[in-house]
Design an enzyme around this catalytic site. Structure first.
Site, PDB file in Angstrom:
ATOM      1  CG  ASP A 136       6.983 -53.290  -7.084  1.00  0.00           C
ATOM      2  OD1 ASP A 136       6.896 -52.424  -6.186  1.00  0.00           O
ATOM      3  OD2 ASP A 136       8.076 -53.646  -7.559  1.00  0.00           O
ATOM      4  CD1 TRP A 195       0.014 -49.452   1.882  1.00  0.00           C
ATOM      5  CD2 TRP A 195      -0.965 -51.345   1.222  1.00  0.00           C
ATOM      6  NE1 TRP A 195      -0.857 -49.842   2.881  1.00  0.00           N
ATOM      7  CE2 TRP A 195      -1.478 -51.003   2.498  1.00  0.00           C
ATOM      8  CE3 TRP A 195      -1.457 -52.491   0.607  1.00  0.00           C
ATOM      9  CZ2 TRP A 195      -2.426 -51.768   3.157  1.00  0.00           C
ATOM     10  CZ3 TRP A 195      -2.408 -53.255   1.259  1.00  0.00           C
ATOM     11  CH2 TRP A 195      -2.883 -52.889   2.522  1.00  0.00           C
ATOM     12  N   PRO A 196       3.301 -50.292   1.836  1.00  0.00           N
ATOM     13  CG  PRO A 196       3.249 -51.656   3.712  1.00  0.00           C
ATOM     14  CD  PRO A 196       3.085 -51.690   2.225  1.00  0.00           C
ATOM     15  CE1 TYR A 201       6.668 -47.730  -5.509  1.00  0.00           C
ATOM     16  CE2 TYR A 201       6.066 -49.739  -4.340  1.00  0.00           C
ATOM     17  CZ  TYR A 201       6.679 -49.111  -5.414  1.00  0.00           C
ATOM     18  OH  TYR A 201       7.305 -49.864  -6.380  1.00  0.00           O
ATOM     19  CG  ASP A 252      13.621 -52.407  -4.549  1.00  0.00           C
ATOM     20  OD1 ASP A 252      12.610 -52.591  -3.845  1.00  0.00           O
ATOM     21  OD2 ASP A 252      13.590 -52.349  -5.791  1.00  0.00           O
TER      22      ASP A 252
END
Length: 428
Positions: A157, A190-191, A193, A218
């Site tokens: 995450d 990471w994409p 975020y 999510d």
């Protein structure tokens, strides 16, 4: 197999750079704790729901007994909240001793004994999203630990990390995992975020680093959440679709069928879109409480086969007719120059009655590119009998979709002629 052999050779004779694990040639299938069980840690109040070895072992048993493993669901993944609040004096992670009294290696061995694969969670930042120890400054120790535990899948995450600088850390940790010599499916975040912060991810780096990656937020246990993620994928499909394929997949998050928030029709809707997207099929539900009708959806062999098509092409939203979305995905077999296609009709309507749609095979569905094709045998994948019917290539296709539901079809090309020497033989 050849890729794995190369990996082993490089482990001994060269420096491994980037992703070289030979995994996820098809969209990964399995089960994950997060959406359904979140961070429930009070095992006295919620003994059947808390994140614990009992929950994971029970789920592994059910995946075998209920036919999920036989259908292709092979990973059993723990998400956040499995570890102690502090590392030990050597910097190593340990599972919470009350909820995982036997330890993670024991749990991994148990899952492997069932013929399943074991997955776990960490965070690239200083803490996990739920506040447990992250891996920042402990990458080498954690990579070694996960290999010793014989982990097969790891989700990393991105909470408590810089959205730009985290990319270098993801790449570095991927290299460390490769150097352990154990193939571990690498799921990155990471994409998601970066997208939320207006940063366009470097998908070339992603494909070299990760087996799959979360693109957006999510998923939650609601049809509106499924719709929101679906809209992100359609709005951005021209940008993200070309980067998904064997070994590296866009991930819209878990399937939430079998929980509280989706009706049966809405369950069909999520399953149909995820199938066309060639998305990972990771369940997040309580397998002991899945109803027979939803279980039949999740174990539908024809639907799984379409999702797991070896071409690995992510499908696209190709047309919307009166709030009915038409999604299309090319699959095998190929007949002459024409592909078979999976086509989903997804209703964004809530009229109260099924809605009828009539579309032209060539103009609306974009089929019929070959002169050799007479038409298509069409299979309704939500029909238990999968009885086919024929549609002419220059004709129309009619269907009726229930409110907030979906229909999913396989269009298989039919040759107009088969050339055998000098004879032209009509097939139909």
């Amino acid at each position: 197999m050849r890729v794995i052999v190369v990996l082993i050779a490089c482990f001994y004779f060269c420096v491994v750079l980037g992703l070289e694990n030979g995994l996820a040639r098809l969209p990964p299938m399995g089960w994950m704790t997060w959406e359904r069980f979140r961070c429930i840690t009070d095992c006295k109040k919620y003994p059947t729901e808390c994140i614990s070895e009992n929950l994971i072992m029970r789920t592994a048993d059910l995946m075998v007994l209920e036919g999920y493993l036989d259908a292709g669901y092979e990973y059993v993944n723990i998400d956040d909240c499995w570890m102690m609040r502090e590392r030990d004096s050597e910097g190593k992670l340990h599972a919470d001793p009350e909820r995982f009294p036997s330890g993670i290696k024991y749990l991994s061995d148990y899952i492997h004994s069932k013929g399943l694969k074991f997955g776990i969670y960490q965070d690239i930042g200083t803490h996990t999203c739920a506040g447990y120890p992250g891996m920042k400054n402990y990458f080498e120790i954690d990579a070694k630990t996960f290999a010793e535990w014989e982990v097969d899948f790891i989700k990393i995450d991105g909470c408590y990390a810089d959205e730009v600088k985290m990319v270098d850390d993801y790449v570095y940790f991927g290299e460390l995992m490769n150097q352990t010599g154990r193939p571990i499916l690498y799921s990155c975040s990471w994409p998601a975020y970066q997208e939320y912060n207006g940063i366009t991810p470097n998908y070339e780096t992603l494909k070299k680093t990760c087996n799959m990656w979360r693109n957006w937020g999510d998923i939650e246990d609601s049809h509106s959440s499924v719709e929101s993620i679906t809209q992100y994928f359609s709005d951005n499909q021209d940008r993200i679709q070309p980067h998904s394929g064997p070994g590296h997949w866009n991930d819209p998050d878990t399937l939430v069928l079998g929980n509280y928030g989706l009706s049966y029709e809405q369950s069909k809707s999520q399953l149909a879109v995820w199938t066309i997207l060639a998305a990972p099929f990771l369940l997040s539900n309580d397998l002991a409480r899945v109803t027979p009708d939803v279980k039949a959806l999740l174990l539908n062999k024809e639907i799984i086969a379409m999702n797991q098509d070896s071409l690995g092409i992510q499908g696209l939203l190709v047309k919307t007719v009166n709030k009915i979305e038409i999604w299309k995905k090319p699959i095998l077999p190929k007949v002459k120059d024409e592909m078979t296609h999976g086509i989903a009709f997804v209703s964004r309507r809530a009229d109260g009655a099924p809605y009828s749609v009539s579309v032209k095979v060539i103009e609306d569905l974009g089929l019929g590119g070959s002169q050799y094709i007479k038409g298509y045998m069409v299979y309704d994948l939500f029909d238990a009998e999968h009885k086919p019917f024929f549609v002419k290539v220059n004709g129309t296709f009619n269907t009726r979709i229930n409110p907030t539901g979906a229909n999913l079809y396989r269009f298989e090309p039919v040759l107009n002629i088969i050339l055998r020497g000098k004879m032209d033989i009509n097939m139909y």
